[in-house]
Design a protein around this motif. Sequence first.
Motif, PDB file in Angstrom:
ATOM      1  N   CYS A  41       0.856  -1.176   0.000  1.00  0.00           N
ATOM      2  CA  CYS A  41       0.000   0.000   0.000  1.00  0.00           C
ATOM      3  C   CYS A  41       0.894   1.229   0.000  1.00  0.00           C
ATOM      4  O   CYS A  41       1.711   1.400   0.903  1.00  0.00           O
ATOM      5  CB  CYS A  41      -0.907  -0.026   1.225  1.00  0.00           C
ATOM      6  SG  CYS A  41      -2.096   1.305   1.238  1.00  0.00           S
ATOM      7  N   ASP A  42       0.740   2.061  -1.008  1.00  0.00           N
ATOM      8  CA  ASP A  42       1.554   3.263  -1.126  1.00  0.00           C
ATOM      9  C   ASP A  42       0.824   4.510  -0.634  1.00  0.00           C
ATOM     10  O   ASP A  42       1.424   5.390  -0.049  1.00  0.00           O
ATOM     11  CB  ASP A  42       1.981   3.471  -2.585  1.00  0.00           C
ATOM     12  CG  ASP A  42       2.763   2.293  -3.118  1.00  0.00           C
ATOM     13  OD1 ASP A  42       3.705   1.861  -2.436  1.00  0.00           O
ATOM     14  OD2 ASP A  42       2.414   1.789  -4.198  1.00  0.00           O
ATOM     15  N   ILE A  43      -0.469   4.576  -0.917  1.00  0.00           N
ATOM     16  CA  ILE A  43      -1.265   5.752  -0.557  1.00  0.00           C
ATOM     17  C   ILE A  43      -2.589   5.291   0.030  1.00  0.00           C
ATOM     18  O   ILE A  43      -3.235   4.394  -0.515  1.00  0.00           O
ATOM     19  CB  ILE A  43      -1.545   6.645  -1.781  1.00  0.00           C
ATOM     20  CG1 ILE A  43      -0.231   7.146  -2.391  1.00  0.00           C
ATOM     21  CG2 ILE A  43      -2.433   7.828  -1.399  1.00  0.00           C
ATOM     22  CD1 ILE A  43      -0.407   7.855  -3.711  1.00  0.00           C
ATOM     23  N   LEU A 103      -6.242   7.018   1.305  1.00  0.00           N
ATOM     24  CA  LEU A 103      -7.094   8.193   1.399  1.00  0.00           C
ATOM     25  C   LEU A 103      -8.227   7.866   2.359  1.00  0.00           C
ATOM     26  O   LEU A 103      -8.940   6.877   2.170  1.00  0.00           O
ATOM     27  CB  LEU A 103      -7.661   8.566   0.030  1.00  0.00           C
ATOM     28  CG  LEU A 103      -8.715   9.672   0.008  1.00  0.00           C
ATOM     29  CD1 LEU A 103      -8.144  10.980   0.556  1.00  0.00           C
ATOM     30  CD2 LEU A 103      -9.243   9.861  -1.391  1.00  0.00           C
ATOM     31  N   ALA A 136       3.481   3.957   3.861  1.00  0.00           N
ATOM     32  CA  ALA A 136       2.333   4.444   3.092  1.00  0.00           C
ATOM     33  C   ALA A 136       2.121   5.928   3.353  1.00  0.00           C
ATOM     34  O   ALA A 136       2.285   6.410   4.469  1.00  0.00           O
ATOM     35  CB  ALA A 136       1.071   3.672   3.461  1.00  0.00           C
ATOM     36  N   ARG A 137       1.738   6.624   2.321  1.00  0.00           N
ATOM     37  CA  ARG A 137       1.391   8.035   2.456  1.00  0.00           C
ATOM     38  C   ARG A 137      -0.098   8.111   2.757  1.00  0.00           C
ATOM     39  O   ARG A 137      -0.932   7.616   1.985  1.00  0.00           O
ATOM     40  CB  ARG A 137       1.702   8.784   1.179  1.00  0.00           C
ATOM     41  CG  ARG A 137       1.325  10.230   1.281  1.00  0.00           C
ATOM     42  CD  ARG A 137       2.231  11.072   0.499  1.00  0.00           C
ATOM     43  NE  ARG A 137       1.947  12.456   0.819  1.00  0.00           N
ATOM     44  CZ  ARG A 137       2.461  13.458   0.188  1.00  0.00           C
ATOM     45  NH1 ARG A 137       3.306  13.234  -0.770  1.00  0.00           N
ATOM     46  NH2 ARG A 137       2.159  14.673   0.521  1.00  0.00           N
ATOM     47  N   ILE A 138      -0.435   8.707   3.876  1.00  0.00           N
ATOM     48  CA  ILE A 138      -1.835   8.836   4.288  1.00  0.00           C
ATOM     49  C   ILE A 138      -2.312  10.239   3.933  1.00  0.00           C
ATOM     50  O   ILE A 138      -1.628  11.225   4.231  1.00  0.00           O
ATOM     51  CB  ILE A 138      -1.987   8.579   5.799  1.00  0.00           C
ATOM     52  CG1 ILE A 138      -1.504   7.167   6.141  1.00  0.00           C
ATOM     53  CG2 ILE A 138      -3.438   8.786   6.233  1.00  0.00           C
ATOM     54  CD1 ILE A 138      -1.386   6.897   7.629  1.00  0.00           C
ATOM     55  N   VAL A 139      -3.467  10.309   3.315  1.00  0.00           N
ATOM     56  CA  VAL A 139      -4.077  11.579   2.932  1.00  0.00           C
ATOM     57  C   VAL A 139      -5.465  11.616   3.560  1.00  0.00           C
ATOM     58  O   VAL A 139      -6.244  10.674   3.401  1.00  0.00           O
ATOM     59  CB  VAL A 139      -4.189  11.711   1.397  1.00  0.00           C
ATOM     60  CG1 VAL A 139      -4.859  13.026   1.017  1.00  0.00           C
ATOM     61  CG2 VAL A 139      -2.829  11.577   0.730  1.00  0.00           C
TER      62      VAL A 139
END
Length: 186
Positions: free
Chosen positions: A64-66, A68, A103-106
Motif C-alpha cells: 500500500c503506497d497511498i 485516502l 504508506a502516504r496517508i491523505v
Amino acid sequence: GDSADMTNYLPYELRLGRRLELLLRDRFPQRRIDVHCLAEGGEYLQRLVDSGRLERELRVLPRCDIVLIRYGLNDASRRIVPSAFGQQLRTACARVRTRFPRARIVLSTTIPPSSEPYNRQARIAARALKLPLIPLDRYLRLRSAAGDSDWLGVSRQGCGGSQLAKPSMWTHSGVPARWLGTAAPP
C-alpha cells in the motif's frame, strides 16, 4: 469512506476507484497502479475502527503506497461526538502506519454542510499528524458558487429542465459525472 466513495451504483468504468486507477495509470504509465476502494455504504469511522474491519482489509493487501481516508457524513447522522471522531481518525492513521509504515496517508474533508464539525476535526488531525488534506468541502462550495454543483441548497429536483436535473449527470456524492473524466474539474 462511505457510499459517496464506493459508487457501486455506477457502471464499473465510472466508479470513483476505477476512474482514479485509470487516471493514475495514464499519468504514471511506468508504474504499477492498483486502486482498492474499501468504502462501504453506511460506513462510519467508529465502526471501521472498532469492528476490526480496517485491520482485516489492510491485512489482505500485499502493499500500500497511498491511503485516502474520508469520513464524516454518516458520523454526523449518527451524532458521533466530533472530538471522538478526531481521535478515531488518529487511530485509523496509526493502524495504517502499523501495517504499512511507508504508506502516504491523505485525509479529506467531506460533503457540506452537516459535516462541518467533522471537517474541522479532519483539518486538525491532518495538521497534527502532518498529513496532506483534500479540502473537498471547500472545493464543493467553490463549485456551487460557480453554478457547477448544488451544495448551496438547490435540490436537483428543484432545477426543472436544467442540465443539473438530469440524474445521469450526477454521481451519488453530488459531483457532476463530467468531473470524473480525464480532465481536472474546473
